[in-house]
Structures are given as C-alpha cells and as structure tokens.
Design an enzyme around this catalytic site. Structure first.
Site, mmCIF file in Angstrom:
data_model
loop_
_atom_site.group_PDB
_atom_site.id
_atom_site.type_symbol
_atom_site.label_atom_id
_atom_site.label_comp_id
_atom_site.label_asym_id
_atom_site.label_seq_id
_atom_site.Cartn_x
_atom_site.Cartn_y
_atom_site.Cartn_z
ATOM 1 C CB SER A 6 71.625 62.740 88.299
ATOM 2 O OG SER A 6 72.152 63.801 87.544
ATOM 3 C CE1 TYR A 31 72.391 59.280 84.005
ATOM 4 C CE2 TYR A 31 72.317 61.576 84.706
ATOM 5 C CZ TYR A 31 72.741 60.273 84.898
ATOM 6 O OH TYR A 31 73.500 59.966 86.004
ATOM 7 C CE LYS A 35 70.742 58.390 87.176
ATOM 8 N NZ LYS A 35 71.164 57.097 87.764
#
Length: 220
Positions: A6, A31, A35
């Site tokens: 991402s 999040y 990643k």
C-alpha cells in the site's frame, strides 16, 4: 510471491507525488504499519535466500468493479472507503456522505488521492508475476494512475456520470488521514510495461453498474 502492499508505507510525506526511491515513513495507521512490516520481512528474506522473487505492489486507491457488474465491492456497515460510501448514498442506502476534513492544504480543502480501477490493478498483478519469473530478489512498484482527485471532485464526477445528487456533510478530520498523495508510476511502466488504462469516469461508471445491479450487494 506478489504482495498486496500500500502507498500508506510512505507515511505522511512532505511530497505529494510518491515514487519508490523515496524512503518509507512512519505509517499513519495500523493498516499501513502491517504493510510496511511485511515489506521489511520480504526484503530480509530475499537478502538471506537468493531463491526468492518478491513483487511488492504499493496500491494507491482501487475502485470500480468488473465491467459485467457481476463482481464488485460489498462492504458491511458504513463503508470506510470513499467510493463505496458515495455509491451507497447514490443508491439510497445511506442518507448522506460524510466528508472527513475540509481544511486540508489542497485547492478545495478536501483530501486528494490517486484512484485506480480494480481491473488495472489486476493487470498489474499479472505483469508483476511475469516479471519475477525471471528476476530474483525483492522488487517494489507503485500501482496508480499518477493523477490525484479530491473528495469534492469525486462527488462532482460521480454526480455527472450517474445523474444522482450526492448530499454530504463535513465532518472533522479522521486521525491518520493525510492531505494528499498520488503515484509516480513510471517505474512500473518502464520495468513491467504496465500503465493504467481506465480513467476516473470509467471507474465510476463500472462501480455504478455494479451498485445498480446489486443494490443489496451479495445479499439477496
């Protein structure tokens, strides 16, 4: 192995156009942290064992749906992402769109993101898989269009494509959201022979096709 990474791994960069040669930052949310952690693990693995081939695809903001209208995004509850939220307002499932932050240092005060069609994203996976068949090590590519659109620009374009009015309310900023970012995807073009083929109108049109054919998502 192709990893779905991402753009959040860049953190809150002082630069809005992001390229792979830039250092990763401190992700602004959990999040992004997960990643970045996986990217680091893959890099260490490739360094320790030359048999591995990794493709880290740093997604920007995938939207849209398959053109058939048979496959699309069906989030449960109130969507966290912009386009499903707008689409559910358009279909009448939600009364209005919440716009989080209208005081960013952008032309209209709302956050800017790089939106990419899910079918372009799928094509990038295939190109990356082909590349790593013949190239060992750890590789990183941005997967985006290179164009940024603000939240209000998305609303206007959605209304133009669908003919639907999208009422909205301004809300306070969400913790972890950054002002703006978009991809420099020239590395993917040069090394993979991949560039985005769909424009924003295509993305919204295909999303709306899915939404109108599946007003309740996959629930029947």
């Amino acid at each position: 192995l192709v990893f779905s990474s991402s753009a959040t791994v860049y953190g809150d960069s002082e630069h809005w156009e992001l390229n792979e040669s830039m250092p990763v930052g401190v992700p602004s949310n959990n999040y992004g942290y997960t990643k970045l952690t996986v990217e680091q693990l893959l890099a260490k693995t490739a360094s320790a064992d030359s048999r591995w081939s990794f493709a880290n695809l740093r997604y920007f903001n995938p939207i849209g749906a398959h053109r058939s209208g048979l496959i699309g995004e069906d989030p449960k509850g109130i969507p966290n992402n912009l386009l499903p939220f707008v689409s559910q307002v358009g279909i009448g499932k939600l009364p209005y769109l919440s716009i989080f932050g209208n005081d960013y240092p952008t032309p209209d005060g709302t956050a800017i993101r790089d939106y990419i069609h899910v079918m372009d994203l799928a094509a990038a996976h295939l190109k990356a898989l082909q590349y790593i068949q013949h190239s060992r090590g750890n590789h990183v590519w941005n997967i985006g269009t290179g164009n940024g659109s603000s939240v209000l620009e998305i609303v206007v374009q959605f209304e133009h494509v669908t003919g639907k009015n999208i009422p909205f309310k301004h809300m306070p900023r969400r913790e972890g959201d950054i002002a703006a970012c978009w991809a420099n995807a020239s590395k993917a073009d040069k090394e993979l022979g991949w560039t985005a083929q769909y424009n924003l109108q295509d993305m919204i049109s295909d999303l709306w096709n899915w939404q109108t054919k599946n007003p309740n998502g996959y629930d029947v």
